[in-house]
Enzyme design. Structure first.
Site, PDB file in Angstrom:
ATOM      1  N   HIS A  12      -5.804 -63.880 -90.999  1.00  0.00           N
ATOM      2  CA  HIS A  12      -5.337 -63.942 -89.857  1.00  0.00           C
ATOM      3  C   HIS A  12      -4.138 -63.076 -88.907  1.00  0.00           C
ATOM      4  O   HIS A  12      -3.437 -61.853 -90.350  1.00  0.00           O
ATOM      5  CB  HIS A  12      -4.954 -64.376 -88.465  1.00  0.00           C
ATOM      6  N   HIS A  43       2.444 -61.686 -86.882  1.00  0.00           N
ATOM      7  CA  HIS A  43       1.756 -61.644 -87.994  1.00  0.00           C
ATOM      8  C   HIS A  43       0.913 -61.053 -88.445  1.00  0.00           C
ATOM      9  O   HIS A  43      -0.112 -60.828 -87.800  1.00  0.00           O
ATOM     10  CB  HIS A  43       3.109 -62.602 -89.213  1.00  0.00           C
ATOM     11  N   GLU A  87       2.499 -63.126 -94.288  1.00  0.00           N
ATOM     12  CA  GLU A  87       2.114 -63.906 -94.617  1.00  0.00           C
ATOM     13  C   GLU A  87       1.079 -64.000 -95.801  1.00  0.00           C
ATOM     14  O   GLU A  87       0.216 -62.635 -95.442  1.00  0.00           O
ATOM     15  CB  GLU A  87       1.501 -64.314 -93.538  1.00  0.00           C
TER      16      GLU A  87
HETATM   17  C1  LIG Z   1       1.886 -72.095 -89.955  1.00  0.00           C
HETATM   18  C2  LIG Z   1       1.139 -70.556 -89.860  1.00  0.00           C
HETATM   19  C3  LIG Z   1       0.672 -69.873 -91.120  1.00  0.00           C
HETATM   20  O1  LIG Z   1      -0.043 -69.299 -90.269  1.00  0.00           O
HETATM   21  O2  LIG Z   1      -0.227 -71.626 -91.385  1.00  0.00           O
HETATM   22  C4  LIG Z   1       2.673 -69.558 -89.492  1.00  0.00           C
HETATM   23  O3  LIG Z   1       2.596 -68.506 -89.575  1.00  0.00           O
HETATM   24  S1  LIG Z   1       3.744 -69.863 -88.999  1.00  0.00           S
HETATM   25  C5  LIG Z   1       4.719 -68.793 -88.440  1.00  0.00           C
HETATM   26  C6  LIG Z   1       6.093 -68.895 -87.847  1.00  0.00           C
HETATM   27  N1  LIG Z   1       7.061 -68.904 -89.129  1.00  0.00           N
HETATM   28  C7  LIG Z   1       7.534 -67.558 -89.977  1.00  0.00           C
HETATM   29  O4  LIG Z   1       7.706 -66.605 -89.056  1.00  0.00           O
HETATM   30  C8  LIG Z   1       8.465 -67.447 -90.900  1.00  0.00           C
HETATM   31  C9  LIG Z   1       9.135 -66.977 -91.345  1.00  0.00           C
HETATM   32  N2  LIG Z   1      10.279 -65.721 -90.422  1.00  0.00           N
HETATM   33  C10 LIG Z   1      11.057 -65.877 -91.006  1.00  0.00           C
HETATM   34  O5  LIG Z   1      12.067 -66.400 -91.641  1.00  0.00           O
HETATM   35  C11 LIG Z   1      12.043 -65.405 -89.377  1.00  0.00           C
HETATM   36  O6  LIG Z   1      11.057 -65.081 -88.094  1.00  0.00           O
HETATM   37  C12 LIG Z   1      12.080 -63.756 -89.444  1.00  0.00           C
HETATM   38  C13 LIG Z   1      13.260 -63.472 -91.013  1.00  0.00           C
HETATM   39  C14 LIG Z   1      11.170 -62.954 -89.721  1.00  0.00           C
HETATM   40  C15 LIG Z   1      13.122 -63.105 -88.125  1.00  0.00           C
HETATM   41  O7  LIG Z   1      14.082 -64.075 -87.853  1.00  0.00           O
HETATM   42  P1  LIG Z   1      14.494 -63.787 -86.751  1.00  0.00           P
HETATM   43  O8  LIG Z   1      13.822 -63.104 -85.360  1.00  0.00           O
HETATM   44  O9  LIG Z   1      15.426 -65.305 -86.404  1.00  0.00           O
HETATM   45  O10 LIG Z   1      16.147 -62.925 -87.487  1.00  0.00           O
HETATM   46  P2  LIG Z   1      16.221 -61.335 -87.011  1.00  0.00           P
HETATM   47  O11 LIG Z   1      16.153 -61.614 -85.368  1.00  0.00           O
HETATM   48  O12 LIG Z   1      17.487 -61.296 -87.363  1.00  0.00           O
HETATM   49  O13 LIG Z   1      15.257 -60.609 -87.213  1.00  0.00           O
HETATM   50  C16 LIG Z   1      15.609 -59.538 -88.667  1.00  0.00           C
HETATM   51  C17 LIG Z   1      15.270 -58.055 -88.010  1.00  0.00           C
HETATM   52  O14 LIG Z   1      13.582 -58.328 -87.860  1.00  0.00           O
HETATM   53  C18 LIG Z   1      12.956 -58.226 -86.796  1.00  0.00           C
HETATM   54  N3  LIG Z   1      12.015 -59.509 -86.518  1.00  0.00           N
HETATM   55  C19 LIG Z   1      12.086 -60.724 -86.470  1.00  0.00           C
HETATM   56  N4  LIG Z   1      10.672 -61.285 -86.264  1.00  0.00           N
HETATM   57  C20 LIG Z   1       9.816 -60.113 -86.489  1.00  0.00           C
HETATM   58  C21 LIG Z   1       8.105 -59.653 -86.457  1.00  0.00           C
HETATM   59  N5  LIG Z   1       7.343 -60.508 -86.050  1.00  0.00           N
HETATM   60  N6  LIG Z   1       8.301 -58.804 -86.996  1.00  0.00           N
HETATM   61  C22 LIG Z   1       8.742 -57.961 -86.997  1.00  0.00           C
HETATM   62  N7  LIG Z   1      10.222 -57.540 -86.814  1.00  0.00           N
HETATM   63  C23 LIG Z   1      11.009 -58.839 -87.080  1.00  0.00           C
HETATM   64  C24 LIG Z   1      13.796 -58.575 -85.883  1.00  0.00           C
HETATM   65  O15 LIG Z   1      13.925 -57.494 -84.557  1.00  0.00           O
HETATM   66  C25 LIG Z   1      15.035 -57.929 -86.669  1.00  0.00           C
HETATM   67  O16 LIG Z   1      14.983 -56.207 -86.427  1.00  0.00           O
HETATM   68  P3  LIG Z   1      16.615 -55.616 -86.065  1.00  0.00           P
HETATM   69  O17 LIG Z   1      18.332 -56.424 -87.172  1.00  0.00           O
HETATM   70  O18 LIG Z   1      15.739 -54.102 -86.335  1.00  0.00           O
HETATM   71  O19 LIG Z   1      16.314 -56.250 -84.758  1.00  0.00           O
HETATM   72 CO   LIG Z   2       0.495 -67.935 -90.041  1.00  0.00          CO
END
Ligand SMILES: C[C@H](C(=O)O)C(=O)SCCNC(=O)CCNC(=O)[C@H](O)C(C)(C)COP(=O)(O)OP(=O)(O)OC[C@H]1O[C@@H](n2cnc3c(N)ncnc32)[C@H](O)[C@@H]1OP(=O)(O)O
Ligand SMILES: [Co+2]
Length: 136
Positions: free
Chosen positions: A7, A79, A130
């Site tokens: 996805h 993502h 992911e």
């Molecule tokens: C369950 C389901 C499924 O499908 O099964 C799902 O998908 S659940 C989907 C939801 N779950 C998740 O997303 C889990 C994994 N994600 C995470 O742990 C977090 O979202 C993360 C660590 C990627 C980012 O967290 P955050 O936004 O609070 O952190 P920060 O603001 O410090 O972000 C750090 C840097 O990454 C960038 N950044 C943040 N999110 C994204 C993204 N999605 N795509 C591209 N870049 C990104 C920010 O702009 C920043 O860049 P700059 O420093 O240059 O400004």
């Molecule tokens: Co997902």
């Protein structure tokens, strides 16, 4: 190592409005919203013939997508999810190459009842990745 695109996820400010856009507007089949408290999100799946679109909205106090929505108030692509057949082998292979596995590094059960892991966007061309384990 990676297989099919499972996805593409889009964070949206209004799940009902986004669902209507995809069902009424684009004519796609759209699921009902499902809360996933373990992941801090509510999901809606848009079913396409060759893949799925996951519409995401933050759920709860510590949602991992809250910061993304604050930075992108109109929503945005969040993502891509690739299928793998052995998620622990994939994780260890990626870690050995220096990629950062998010969270505690252990797979969680994702939206399809299967193990998932996330890889840091800064290690994959600015795109959050992911991995979802599917049957071989
Ligand atoms: C369950 C389901 C499924 O499908 O099964 C799902 O998908 S659940 C989907 C939801 N779950 C998740 O997303 C889990 C994994 N994600 C995470 O742990 C977090 O979202 C993360 C660590 C990627 C980012 O967290 P955050 O936004 O609070 O952190 P920060 O603001 O410090 O972000 C750090 C840097 O990454 C960038 N950044 C943040 N999110 C994204 C993204 N999605 N795509 C591209 N870049 C990104 C920010 O702009 C920043 O860049 P700059 O420093 O240059 O400004
Ligand atoms: Co997902």
């Amino acid at each position: 190592m990676i297989g099919r695109l499972n996805h593409v996820a889009i964070v949206v400010p209004d799940l009902a409005a986004a669902s209507a856009l995809y069902s009424t507007g684009l004519g796609a089949t759209v699921s009902a919203p499902v809360d996933l408290p373990e992941h801090g999100v509510t999901t809606v799946f848009v079913m396409l013939p060759n893949t799925k679109i996951e519409l995401l909205h933050p759920l709860g106090e510590n949602s991992p997508i809250a910061g993304f929505l604050a930075k992108n108030p109109a929503g945005g692509m969040h993502h891509v999810c690739y299928e793998v057949t052995d998620i622990l082998a994939a994780r260890d292979h990626l870690k050995a190459q220096g990629a950062r596995v998010l969270g505690d590094g252990e797979p969680k059960i994702g939206a399809h009842g299967l193990p998932v892991l996330f890889l840091h966007p800064k290690d994959f061309c600015g795109t959050l990745v992911e991995l979802e384990q599917v049957a071989a």
